[in-house]
Every structure is written in C-alpha cells, then in structure tokens.
Design a protein around this motif. Structure first.
Motif, PDB file in Angstrom:
ATOM      1  N   SER A   2       0.835  -1.192   0.000  1.00 55.54           N
ATOM      2  CA  SER A   2       0.000   0.000   0.000  1.00 55.54           C
ATOM      3  C   SER A   2       0.869   1.241   0.000  1.00 55.54           C
ATOM      4  O   SER A   2       1.862   1.314   0.707  1.00 55.54           O
ATOM      5  N   MET A   3       0.458   2.202  -0.789  1.00 59.07           N
ATOM      6  CA  MET A   3       1.218   3.447  -0.910  1.00 59.07           C
ATOM      7  C   MET A   3       0.368   4.610  -0.403  1.00 59.07           C
ATOM      8  O   MET A   3      -0.829   4.482  -0.194  1.00 59.07           O
ATOM      9  N   PHE A   4       1.039   5.729  -0.244  1.00 63.05           N
ATOM     10  CA  PHE A   4       0.414   6.961   0.205  1.00 63.05           C
ATOM     11  C   PHE A   4       0.737   8.045  -0.805  1.00 63.05           C
ATOM     12  O   PHE A   4       1.783   8.013  -1.452  1.00 63.05           O
ATOM     13  N   ASP A  22      -4.065   8.246   2.093  1.00 63.25           N
ATOM     14  CA  ASP A  22      -4.118   6.867   1.613  1.00 63.25           C
ATOM     15  C   ASP A  22      -4.396   6.873   0.112  1.00 63.25           C
ATOM     16  O   ASP A  22      -5.235   7.647  -0.369  1.00 63.25           O
ATOM     17  N   GLU A  23      -3.723   6.001  -0.579  1.00 56.96           N
ATOM     18  CA  GLU A  23      -3.871   5.927  -2.035  1.00 56.96           C
ATOM     19  C   GLU A  23      -5.326   5.667  -2.444  1.00 56.96           C
ATOM     20  O   GLU A  23      -5.805   6.215  -3.436  1.00 56.96           O
ATOM     21  N   ASP A  24      -6.052   4.871  -1.653  1.00 54.31           N
ATOM     22  CA  ASP A  24      -7.404   4.472  -2.057  1.00 54.31           C
ATOM     23  C   ASP A  24      -8.485   5.523  -1.780  1.00 54.31           C
ATOM     24  O   ASP A  24      -9.636   5.327  -2.170  1.00 54.31           O
ATOM     25  N   VAL A  67      -1.628  17.013   7.793  1.00 55.91           N
ATOM     26  CA  VAL A  67      -3.000  16.625   7.475  1.00 55.91           C
ATOM     27  C   VAL A  67      -2.940  15.164   7.032  1.00 55.91           C
ATOM     28  O   VAL A  67      -2.264  14.834   6.057  1.00 55.91           O
ATOM     29  N   LEU A  68      -3.634  14.315   7.781  1.00 53.25           N
ATOM     30  CA  LEU A  68      -3.657  12.887   7.495  1.00 53.25           C
ATOM     31  C   LEU A  68      -5.059  12.506   7.056  1.00 53.25           C
ATOM     32  O   LEU A  68      -6.036  12.809   7.761  1.00 53.25           O
ATOM     33  N   THR A  69      -5.159  11.857   5.908  1.00 50.63           N
ATOM     34  CA  THR A  69      -6.465  11.501   5.366  1.00 50.63           C
ATOM     35  C   THR A  69      -6.467  10.029   4.965  1.00 50.63           C
ATOM     36  O   THR A  69      -5.615   9.597   4.184  1.00 50.63           O
ATOM     37  N   GLY A  70      -7.403   9.284   5.515  1.00 54.18           N
ATOM     38  CA  GLY A  70      -7.515   7.858   5.250  1.00 54.18           C
ATOM     39  C   GLY A  70      -7.145   7.049   6.486  1.00 54.18           C
ATOM     40  O   GLY A  70      -6.406   7.513   7.360  1.00 54.18           O
TER      41      GLY A  70
END
Length: 104
Positions: A2-4, A22-24, A67-70
């Motif tokens: 999994s990538m970011f 998060d990539e997704d 800022v963190l998202t996912g």
C-alpha cells in the motif's frame, strides 16, 4: 504494498506542511448532511507523489502542520503519538485529522 500520496508545502513564513493521504481515498468526496461536514480529497491539493510508509513518517516528523487523510494515514499519526483517536473526524468511512505542532 500500500502506498500513500505525500505532498510537502512550505508556507511563506517557513512552516512546513505535510499532507499524507491513503492511495485508495484519492479523488473521493464525501458529505455528511446531518453535521454539514464535507471531505474532498482532490488530486490538485493532496496529490503529491506516491510514497512509502517510511517516507510518510519522515515527512510527518519534519512537518509543523500535518494533514492525514484515510485509515492508514491516520493510524500512522496515532502510532506516532501525535493523534488522539478521539479527535479524528470521520465522514462516511473517510478519516481525517489535522495536527499543528507548537513550540514555545
């Protein structure tokens, strides 16, 4: 693996902001009508380059604003001790938190 998405922004005042996503969840938008809360994860703002978890951790450590998202991005902040899980915003399955590091 999994990538970011990782984007680093330097403000005119010299502060460093790290956006870790998060990539997704890239290119998704969600809205909670009851709370009037919207999260828009646009490539134009959040889309830097693809990065590993190690890259994301390094960027978070070096940043003044994060800022963190996912789910996975937020969990990095929790594991690092920067994020209280009770302070995480969640809208229709997408988690987000903003961290401001202060020094006196």
């Amino acid at each position: 693996m999994s990538m970011f998405y990782l984007r680093r922004i330097e403000t005119p005042e010299g502060l460093v902001m790290a956006l870790v996503t998060d990539e997704d969840v890239m290119d998704r938008a969600v809205y909670d009508e009851e709370r009037g809360v919207r999260i828009i994860v646009s490539r134009g703002f959040y889309g830097g380059g693809l990065a590993t978890e190690a890259d994301a951790i390094k960027a978070i450590k070096e940043a003044d604003i994060v800022v963190l998202t996912g789910e996975r991005s937020v969990s990095i902040g929790v594991r690092m001790g920067l994020v209280n899980p009770d302070s995480v915003l969640e809208v229709k399955g997408i988690k987000q938190v903003q961290v401001f590091k202060f020094s006196y």
